[in-house]
Scaffold this motif. Structure first.
Motif, PDB file in Angstrom:
ATOM      1  N   THR A 170      -7.837  -1.944  -6.237  1.00  0.00           N
ATOM      2  CA  THR A 170      -6.474  -2.143  -6.717  1.00  0.00           C
ATOM      3  C   THR A 170      -5.826  -3.302  -5.961  1.00  0.00           C
ATOM      4  O   THR A 170      -6.336  -3.772  -4.947  1.00  0.00           O
ATOM      5  CB  THR A 170      -5.625  -0.874  -6.512  1.00  0.00           C
ATOM      6  OG1 THR A 170      -5.559  -0.594  -5.106  1.00  0.00           O
ATOM      7  CG2 THR A 170      -6.197   0.319  -7.258  1.00  0.00           C
ATOM      8  N   PHE A 171      -4.689  -3.747  -6.465  1.00  0.00           N
ATOM      9  CA  PHE A 171      -3.977  -4.837  -5.805  1.00  0.00           C
ATOM     10  C   PHE A 171      -3.638  -4.462  -4.363  1.00  0.00           C
ATOM     11  O   PHE A 171      -3.780  -5.275  -3.446  1.00  0.00           O
ATOM     12  CB  PHE A 171      -2.701  -5.194  -6.570  1.00  0.00           C
ATOM     13  CG  PHE A 171      -1.891  -6.253  -5.892  1.00  0.00           C
ATOM     14  CD1 PHE A 171      -2.315  -7.574  -5.895  1.00  0.00           C
ATOM     15  CD2 PHE A 171      -0.716  -5.942  -5.237  1.00  0.00           C
ATOM     16  CE1 PHE A 171      -1.581  -8.556  -5.258  1.00  0.00           C
ATOM     17  CE2 PHE A 171       0.025  -6.919  -4.605  1.00  0.00           C
ATOM     18  CZ  PHE A 171      -0.405  -8.237  -4.609  1.00  0.00           C
TER      19      PHE A 171
ATOM     20  N   ARG B 258      -6.737  -4.816  -2.239  1.00  0.00           N
ATOM     21  CA  ARG B 258      -7.078  -6.228  -2.035  1.00  0.00           C
ATOM     22  C   ARG B 258      -6.100  -6.895  -1.067  1.00  0.00           C
ATOM     23  O   ARG B 258      -6.492  -7.734  -0.253  1.00  0.00           O
ATOM     24  CB  ARG B 258      -7.096  -6.967  -3.372  1.00  0.00           C
ATOM     25  CG  ARG B 258      -8.235  -6.510  -4.270  1.00  0.00           C
ATOM     26  CD  ARG B 258      -8.438  -7.411  -5.482  1.00  0.00           C
ATOM     27  NE  ARG B 258      -7.218  -7.855  -6.124  1.00  0.00           N
ATOM     28  CZ  ARG B 258      -6.671  -7.291  -7.196  1.00  0.00           C
ATOM     29  NH1 ARG B 258      -7.235  -6.251  -7.760  1.00  0.00           N
ATOM     30  NH2 ARG B 258      -5.562  -7.776  -7.713  1.00  0.00           N
TER      31      ARG B 258
ATOM     32  N   GLN C 245       0.826  -1.201   0.000  1.00  0.00           N
ATOM     33  CA  GLN C 245       0.000   0.000   0.000  1.00  0.00           C
ATOM     34  C   GLN C 245       0.864   1.257   0.000  1.00  0.00           C
ATOM     35  O   GLN C 245       0.557   2.233  -0.685  1.00  0.00           O
ATOM     36  CB  GLN C 245      -0.936  -0.003   1.201  1.00  0.00           C
ATOM     37  CG  GLN C 245      -2.016   1.042   1.094  1.00  0.00           C
ATOM     38  CD  GLN C 245      -3.134   0.809   2.098  1.00  0.00           C
ATOM     39  OE1 GLN C 245      -2.996   0.037   3.030  1.00  0.00           O
ATOM     40  NE2 GLN C 245      -4.249   1.476   1.901  1.00  0.00           N
TER      41      GLN C 245
ATOM     42  N   ALA D 137       2.232   1.800  -3.520  1.00  0.00           N
ATOM     43  CA  ALA D 137       1.168   2.257  -4.421  1.00  0.00           C
ATOM     44  C   ALA D 137       0.822   3.711  -4.147  1.00  0.00           C
ATOM     45  O   ALA D 137       0.603   4.498  -5.080  1.00  0.00           O
ATOM     46  CB  ALA D 137      -0.067   1.374  -4.266  1.00  0.00           C
TER      47      ALA D 137
ATOM     48  N   ASN E  38       0.917   7.054  -6.656  1.00  0.00           N
ATOM     49  CA  ASN E  38      -0.374   7.667  -6.990  1.00  0.00           C
ATOM     50  C   ASN E  38      -0.690   8.913  -6.166  1.00  0.00           C
ATOM     51  O   ASN E  38      -1.856   9.191  -5.891  1.00  0.00           O
ATOM     52  CB  ASN E  38      -1.497   6.640  -6.816  1.00  0.00           C
ATOM     53  CG  ASN E  38      -1.353   5.507  -7.795  1.00  0.00           C
ATOM     54  OD1 ASN E  38      -1.144   5.720  -8.980  1.00  0.00           O
ATOM     55  ND2 ASN E  38      -1.442   4.281  -7.293  1.00  0.00           N
TER      56      ASN E  38
ATOM     57  N   VAL F  15      -4.774   5.419  -2.650  1.00  0.00           N
ATOM     58  CA  VAL F  15      -4.894   4.010  -3.026  1.00  0.00           C
ATOM     59  C   VAL F  15      -6.370   3.772  -3.298  1.00  0.00           C
ATOM     60  O   VAL F  15      -7.186   3.818  -2.393  1.00  0.00           O
ATOM     61  CB  VAL F  15      -4.378   3.061  -1.923  1.00  0.00           C
ATOM     62  CG1 VAL F  15      -4.576   1.617  -2.333  1.00  0.00           C
ATOM     63  CG2 VAL F  15      -2.918   3.339  -1.622  1.00  0.00           C
ATOM     64  N   LYS F  16      -6.696   3.561  -4.562  1.00  0.00           N
ATOM     65  CA  LYS F  16      -8.093   3.399  -4.953  1.00  0.00           C
ATOM     66  C   LYS F  16      -8.616   2.010  -4.599  1.00  0.00           C
ATOM     67  O   LYS F  16      -7.859   1.045  -4.561  1.00  0.00           O
ATOM     68  CB  LYS F  16      -8.255   3.640  -6.447  1.00  0.00           C
ATOM     69  CG  LYS F  16      -7.978   5.068  -6.835  1.00  0.00           C
ATOM     70  CD  LYS F  16      -8.259   5.299  -8.287  1.00  0.00           C
ATOM     71  CE  LYS F  16      -7.995   6.751  -8.637  1.00  0.00           C
ATOM     72  NZ  LYS F  16      -8.325   7.038 -10.031  1.00  0.00           N
TER      73      LYS F  16
END
Length: 60
Positions: A40-41, A44, A25, A28, A32, A36-37
């Motif tokens: 997304t991986f 999840r 996280q 990511a 971004n 963290v949308k």
């Protein structure tokens, strides 16, 4: 390039941990702009870690 597909039963399974999910996280979010949308991986992975630790899911 040869592609090897493994069935779920033959794949080695390692449960997601909170530390692993936090690293994913964090990486990511850095890419971004701090976000963290959902779906997304990274999101999840965080959910999997919470499930593995027995943490109840938040209800929105």
């Amino acid at each position: 390039m040869e592609r090897v597909l493994m069935s779920k039963s033959s794949a080695k399974s390692t449960p997601m941990t909170g530390q692993g999910a936090a690293r994913i996280q964090s990486a990511a979010a850095k890419v971004n702009g701090g976000q963290v949308k959902a779906g997304t991986f990274a999101a999840r992975a965080q959910r999997a870690a919470a499930t593995n630790q027995g943490t109840p899911k938040s209800s929105k």
